[in-house]
Design a protein around this motif. Structure first.
Motif, PDB file in Angstrom:
ATOM      1  N   SER A   1      24.826  65.101  42.000  1.00 35.93           N
ATOM      2  CA  SER A   1      24.832  63.769  41.378  1.00 35.93           C
ATOM      3  C   SER A   1      23.456  63.120  41.488  1.00 35.93           C
ATOM      4  O   SER A   1      22.989  62.469  40.552  1.00 35.93           O
ATOM      5  CB  SER A   1      25.882  62.869  42.035  1.00 35.93           C
TER       6      SER A   1
ATOM      7  N   ARG B   1      38.666  62.654  51.360  1.00 34.87           N
ATOM      8  CA  ARG B   1      39.072  63.164  50.050  1.00 34.87           C
ATOM      9  C   ARG B   1      40.554  62.895  49.787  1.00 34.87           C
ATOM     10  O   ARG B   1      41.359  62.854  50.710  1.00 34.87           O
ATOM     11  CB  ARG B   1      38.855  64.679  49.976  1.00 34.87           C
TER      12      ARG B   1
ATOM     13  N   GLY C   1      38.628  65.146  44.876  1.00 38.69           N
ATOM     14  CA  GLY C   1      37.830  63.942  44.638  1.00 38.69           C
ATOM     15  C   GLY C   1      37.763  63.083  45.887  1.00 38.69           C
ATOM     16  O   GLY C   1      38.679  63.081  46.714  1.00 38.69           O
TER      17      GLY C   1
ATOM     18  N   SER D   1      28.092  61.955  38.518  1.00 38.59           N
ATOM     19  CA  SER D   1      28.848  63.122  38.979  1.00 38.59           C
ATOM     20  C   SER D   1      29.122  64.100  37.843  1.00 38.59           C
ATOM     21  O   SER D   1      29.282  63.703  36.684  1.00 38.59           O
ATOM     22  CB  SER D   1      30.177  62.660  39.568  1.00 38.59           C
ATOM     23  N   TRP D   2      29.266  65.363  38.182  1.00 35.28           N
ATOM     24  CA  TRP D   2      29.663  66.373  37.202  1.00 35.28           C
ATOM     25  C   TRP D   2      31.019  66.032  36.608  1.00 35.28           C
ATOM     26  O   TRP D   2      31.336  66.419  35.501  1.00 35.28           O
ATOM     27  CB  TRP D   2      29.689  67.763  37.845  1.00 35.28           C
ATOM     28  N   ARG D   3      31.831  65.285  37.348  1.00 35.78           N
ATOM     29  CA  ARG D   3      33.141  64.880  36.839  1.00 35.78           C
ATOM     30  C   ARG D   3      33.025  63.985  35.602  1.00 35.78           C
ATOM     31  O   ARG D   3      33.982  63.822  34.856  1.00 35.78           O
ATOM     32  CB  ARG D   3      33.940  64.153  37.920  1.00 35.78           C
ATOM     33  N   ASN D   4      31.862  63.380  35.404  1.00 37.47           N
ATOM     34  CA  ASN D   4      31.649  62.497  34.254  1.00 37.47           C
ATOM     35  C   ASN D   4      30.924  63.182  33.102  1.00 37.47           C
ATOM     36  O   ASN D   4      30.541  62.521  32.142  1.00 37.47           O
ATOM     37  CB  ASN D   4      30.887  61.241  34.690  1.00 37.47           C
ATOM     38  N   THR D   5      30.747  64.486  33.165  1.00 34.41           N
ATOM     39  CA  THR D   5      30.066  65.212  32.087  1.00 34.41           C
ATOM     40  C   THR D   5      30.800  65.027  30.760  1.00 34.41           C
ATOM     41  O   THR D   5      30.172  64.785  29.721  1.00 34.41           O
ATOM     42  CB  THR D   5      29.922  66.704  32.442  1.00 34.41           C
TER      43      THR D   5
END
Length: 190
Positions: free
Chosen positions: A53, A86, A91, A159-163
């Motif tokens: 991130s 977590r 997450g 974050s990669w989660r928001n790609t």
């Protein structure tokens, strides 16, 4: 003051890896980054945004590693200073609720030269935009220009989660990122 923050044990009983407050700043910093909370890698190293991130955030800012970690240029103060744990389904948990009310106002008094504050993610936006925040993070970030006069710039978490979010919202890269880079450059130039 930073020694007091780093010695904080306020929510130690709730932290699965124990307390390790991660904050970085100097009185002269013109840019403030307010994110969520450290992940496990940041907890291990004690260096904020020391993960994928952070790589994406530095790319968004077009800042070198050395510039980003110069506390005289960039202050870093997350909503929660310690790794919160977590969710069972994956997450990270939200930042601990004790942290920001205990430390943010105290630390902000020691940052008189901040000209631009990056509000990264929903928790920072909720605290610092309050009722001006839109119903969704997407709408808040899309309306970023309305906050610039106050020196605030809401952003998604890198974050990669928001790609997928970034792909779905191309205006973020075409409209917001150029403004972000210009504002950071201007703030650093004084």
């Amino acid at each position: 003051m930073l020694a007091d923050v780093r010695a904080c044990r306020l929510c130690a009983a709730h932290l699965p890896l124990g307390p390790r407050p991660v904050v970085r700043m100097a009185v002269s910093a013109p840019v403030l980054v307010i994110g969520q909370a450290p992940g496990t890698k940041v907890h291990q190293t004690g260096l904020p945004w020391n993960d994928a991130s952070g790589d994406r955030l530095r790319d968004w800012l077009q800042m070198s590693h050395a510039e980003f970690y110069d506390p005289a240029k960039l202050a870093i103060m997350p909503m929660g200073f310690c790794y919160p744990g977590r969710f069972a389904r994956g997450g990270d948990l939200p930042p601990r609720p004790e942290c920001a009310p205990t430390w943010h106002d105290v630390l902000l008094r020691h940052l008189p030269h901040v000209r631009l504050t990056l509000l990264i993610g929903q928790y920072a936006q909720a605290r610092y935009l309050g009722i001006q925040r839109a119903k969704t993070m997407t709408e808040t970030v899309h309306r970023f220009e309305q906050f610039l006069a106050d020196g605030l710039l809401p952003m998604p978490h890198p974050s990669w989660r928001n790609t997928a979010w970034i792909r779905k919202n191309p205006w973020f890269e075409s409209e917001l990122l150029p403004v972000l880079r210009d504002r950071v450059k201007d703030a650093l130039a004084g």
